[in-house]
Write an enzyme that holds these catalytic residues in place. Structure first.
Site, PDB file in Angstrom:
ATOM      1  NE  ARG A   1      -0.256   0.101   4.805  1.00 26.62           N
ATOM      2  CZ  ARG A   1       0.671   0.969   5.376  1.00 26.62           C
ATOM      3  NH1 ARG A   1       0.917   2.134   4.695  1.00 26.62           N
ATOM      4  NH2 ARG A   1       1.304   0.721   6.638  1.00 26.62           N
TER       5      ARG A   1
ATOM      6  CE1 TYR B   1      -0.542  -3.289  16.908  1.00 23.98           C
ATOM      7  CE2 TYR B   1      -2.350  -1.975  17.661  1.00 23.98           C
ATOM      8  CZ  TYR B   1      -1.732  -3.151  17.712  1.00 23.98           C
ATOM      9  OH  TYR B   1      -2.367  -4.126  18.791  1.00 23.98           O
TER      10      TYR B   1
ATOM     11  N   GLY C   1      -6.929   0.233   2.554  1.00 18.90           N
ATOM     12  CA  GLY C   1      -8.153   1.103   3.060  1.00 18.90           C
ATOM     13  C   GLY C   1      -7.625   2.074   4.183  1.00 18.90           C
TER      14      GLY C   1
ATOM     15  CB  CYS D   1       1.354   7.729   9.133  1.00 20.98           C
ATOM     16  SG  CYS D   1      -0.054   6.858   9.667  1.00 20.98           S
TER      17      CYS D   1
END
Length: 227
Positions: free
Chosen positions: A75, A81, A155, A173
């Site tokens: 992705r 996490y 997603g 992130c």
């Protein structure tokens, strides 16, 4: 975006609690085998504890993974996490057929999370510099997508009532020191993961102008059924 009337309903599959890798591989298989007749699907799942590293992920953002496995995935984005108490919604959509741009899909997902939180009286926002949804400065939903062969997979992960401590083992992130939050800390009567997941799926279908229907066969991982 194609008109809702021109597109069939999205089939909702509720997978329960699952290990990450079999679900990821099943998403890839569905995407690779898609044809013009393949329907659009939402998968709702709660994963066993795992750190997932995006394609551009930098190893320095993994601080102390410890006993939680790390999976290098395909992705977008950096490390995040997944674990119990977090609902993950995977929109497996033919974006080409829907004439849906990547930015449109990202915005629809963010707006769906914001709508869900608004329904619980919680003010939230998206940030142009860091995809996801935030309550104040704390992140409650992380987002990472992949588009391949004109279709979306991966997603959004929304923190409901799970343990947030594993996020301290990473730079979430790719942002050092980013605070994380969860719905249970923001409302007095927090619904369970399954109820929140269903509400999130309904919010996203609404954002996309699509009808959502419960899938008749829930065995999307090569099984006849799931618990």
């Amino acid at each position: 975006m194609a008109t809702a009337a021109a597109l069939p309903p999205i089939a909702l599959h509720r997978l329960g609690r699952r290990s990450y890798e079999p679900v990821w591989q099943a998403m890839r298989t569905l995407t690779d085998n898609r044809d013009a007749d393949t329907g659009d699907q939402f998968w709702l799942v709660e994963h066993d504890p795992v750190f997932t590293q995006g394609q551009a992920g930098k190893p320095e953002h993994l601080l102390m993974p410890g006993d939680i496995p790390v999976v290098q995935t395909d992705r977008g984005g950096q490390v995040t996490y997944h674990g119990p108490g977090q609902v993950v919604l995977y929109p497996l959509l033919d974006v080409r057929r829907a004439r849906l741009g990547v930015r449109e899909l990202v915005s629809a997902i963010e707006n769906a999370v914001i709508a869900l939180l608004t329904a619980h009286g919680v003010a939230a926002r998206a940030r142009p510099d860091a995809p996801g949804v935030y309550v104040g400065t704390a992140k409650i939903a992380s987002l990472g997508l992949r588009i391949r062969r004109g279709a979306s997979f991966h997603g959004v992960a929304f923190n409901v009532d799970g343990d947030l401590a594993p996020f301290a083992r990473i730079n979430p992130c790719g942002h050092a020191g980013m605070a994380m939050t969860r719905l249970a800390d923001l409302v007095d009567d927090c619904p369970g993961v399954e109820a929140v997941g269903l509400a999130l799926a309904e919010c996203l279908a609404r954002e996309l102008g699509r009808e959502l229907v419960e899938a008749e066969d829930r065995g999307v991982l090569g099984e006849t059924s799931v618990s």
